[in-house]
Design an enzyme around this catalytic site. Sequence first.
Site, PDB file in Angstrom:
ATOM      1  N   HIS A  33     -15.733  -3.050   3.818  1.00 56.28           N
ATOM      2  CA  HIS A  33     -15.132  -3.757   4.951  1.00 56.28           C
ATOM      3  C   HIS A  33     -16.115  -3.779   6.135  1.00 56.28           C
ATOM      4  CE1 HIS A  33     -11.246  -3.020   2.891  1.00 56.28           C
ATOM      5  NE2 HIS A  33     -10.710  -3.917   3.689  1.00 56.28           N
ATOM      6  N   HIS A  73      -8.507  -4.199  12.104  1.00 59.40           N
ATOM      7  CA  HIS A  73      -7.928  -3.365  11.038  1.00 59.40           C
ATOM      8  C   HIS A  73      -8.741  -2.095  10.805  1.00 59.40           C
ATOM      9  CE1 HIS A  73      -6.058  -2.157   7.328  1.00 59.40           C
ATOM     10  NE2 HIS A  73      -7.045  -2.569   6.554  1.00 59.40           N
ATOM     11  N   HIS A  91      -0.649  -6.227   5.746  1.00 63.18           N
ATOM     12  CA  HIS A  91      -1.540  -6.251   4.560  1.00 63.18           C
ATOM     13  C   HIS A  91      -0.732  -6.415   3.290  1.00 63.18           C
ATOM     14  CE1 HIS A  91      -5.009  -5.327   7.029  1.00 63.18           C
ATOM     15  NE2 HIS A  91      -4.098  -4.714   7.759  1.00 63.18           N
ATOM     16  N   GLU A 114      -7.824 -10.959   0.923  1.00 66.37           N
ATOM     17  CA  GLU A 114      -7.532 -10.117  -0.244  1.00 66.37           C
ATOM     18  C   GLU A 114      -6.300 -10.637  -0.985  1.00 66.37           C
ATOM     19  OE1 GLU A 114      -9.356  -6.043   1.749  1.00 66.37           O
ATOM     20  OE2 GLU A 114      -7.408  -6.771   2.383  1.00 66.37           O
ATOM     21  N   TRP A 157       0.854  -1.187   0.000  1.00 66.14           N
ATOM     22  CA  TRP A 157       0.000   0.000   0.000  1.00 66.14           C
ATOM     23  C   TRP A 157       0.890   1.237   0.000  1.00 66.14           C
ATOM     24  CZ3 TRP A 157      -5.404   0.847   0.127  1.00 66.14           C
ATOM     25  CH2 TRP A 157      -6.133  -0.318  -0.091  1.00 66.14           C
ATOM     26  N   ASP A 183      -7.831  -9.725   6.689  1.00 64.32           N
ATOM     27  CA  ASP A 183      -8.025  -8.552   7.544  1.00 64.32           C
ATOM     28  C   ASP A 183      -8.696  -9.010   8.835  1.00 64.32           C
ATOM     29  OD1 ASP A 183      -7.205  -6.999   5.418  1.00 64.32           O
ATOM     30  OD2 ASP A 183      -9.186  -6.135   5.014  1.00 64.32           O
TER      31      ASP A 183
HETATM   32  N1  LIG Z   1      -7.863  -1.920   3.731  1.00 62.96           N
HETATM   33  C1  LIG Z   1      -6.654  -2.356   3.072  1.00 62.96           C
HETATM   34  C2  LIG Z   1      -5.425  -1.722   3.633  1.00 62.96           C
HETATM   35  C3  LIG Z   1      -5.459  -0.272   3.701  1.00 62.96           C
HETATM   36  O1  LIG Z   1      -6.471   0.372   3.516  1.00 62.96           O
HETATM   37  C4  LIG Z   1      -4.186   0.379   3.972  1.00 62.96           C
HETATM   38  C5  LIG Z   1      -3.090  -0.391   4.267  1.00 62.96           C
HETATM   39  C6  LIG Z   1      -1.894   0.211   4.533  1.00 62.96           C
HETATM   40  C7  LIG Z   1      -1.749   1.570   4.496  1.00 62.96           C
HETATM   41  C8  LIG Z   1      -2.860   2.353   4.197  1.00 62.96           C
HETATM   42  C9  LIG Z   1      -4.076   1.743   3.943  1.00 62.96           C
HETATM   43  N2  LIG Z   1      -5.169   2.509   3.663  1.00 62.96           N
HETATM   44  C10 LIG Z   1      -5.025   3.847   3.515  1.00 62.96           C
HETATM   45  O2  LIG Z   1      -5.907   4.607   3.318  1.00 62.96           O
HETATM   46  C11 LIG Z   1      -6.491  -3.817   3.266  1.00 62.96           C
HETATM   47  O3  LIG Z   1      -7.391  -4.387   3.796  1.00 62.96           O
HETATM   48  O4  LIG Z   1      -5.469  -4.386   2.950  1.00 62.96           O
HETATM   49 ZN   LIG Z   2      -9.033  -5.029   3.486  1.00 57.62          ZN
HETATM   50 ZN   LIG Z   3      -5.887  -6.014   4.218  1.00 55.71          ZN
END
Ligand SMILES: N[C@@H](CC(=O)c1ccccc1NC=O)C(=O)O
Ligand SMILES: [Zn+2]
Ligand SMILES: [Zn+2]
Length: 208
Positions: free
Chosen positions: A155, A56, A46, A167, A16, A52
């Site tokens: 989510h 999270h 992640h 994911e 990410w 998740d």
């Molecule tokens: N929801 C994402 C992860 C995510 O949103 C995220 C992961 C690392 C750093 C920032 C993130 N989201 C930022 O808005 C997931 O489930 O992998």
């Molecule tokens: Zn996610």
């Molecule tokens: Zn995730």
Amino acid sequence: MWIDITQTLTSDIAHWPDDTPFSFEVAVTKENSGSVNIGKITTSTHIGTHIDAPFHFDDAGATTELLDINRYIGDATVIELNEEIITRDILEHHEIRGTILLIKTRQEIDTSVFLNKVPVLSEDAVEYLALLGIELFGIDVASVDHIDSKTLDIHHKLYRNNIMIIENVVLTETDPGYYDFIALPLKIEGGDGSPVRAVVRRKENDNE
Ligand SMILES: N[C@@H](CC(=O)c1ccccc1NC=O)C(=O)O
Ligand SMILES: [Zn+2]
Ligand SMILES: [Zn+2]
């Protein structure tokens, strides 16, 4: 035969934006220790194919060590879709069996590229999955919400409907159909998620 549907954790695997990349190094070599090589990993939770934990996206949600492993072993359906928004109406055209649904949206995956555009479930699709008895939802992209979402509506909607999330599954070698599925999270105390080794095995009898 079990089929691996896990992304390989490599030094160039996509992460990410602004998040911790994956790295592995041999921190202690056999030459130095006189007996063994010892690896060291640094990573976002992640990364690659991962689950998740509710923590999270909800401070009061369960952390990784508390997750019920029975949710991550079971009967799965793989379906293939191309729509940007996956609605109840679209899902109703497929026969979904078991407690796990995996959606294949890609024919090719370059794990070093972070995709900014991902298909998402509609809210009524989530309700329909709950109605069918789905307990784990998986998709072959980095998020179940739009990548730029700050509210993570899907989510939360899945969580409210008691559906867990996996994911970045790799379904390029997996045809639509019915499978046994296993993908167990690491038992990380206080964790918000975990990389998993995800595998499926085609059911011999499609009527099973
Ligand atoms: N929801 C994402 C992860 C995510 O949103 C995220 C992961 C690392 C750093 C920032 C993130 N989201 C930022 O808005 C997931 O489930 O992998
Ligand atoms: Zn996610
Ligand atoms: Zn995730």
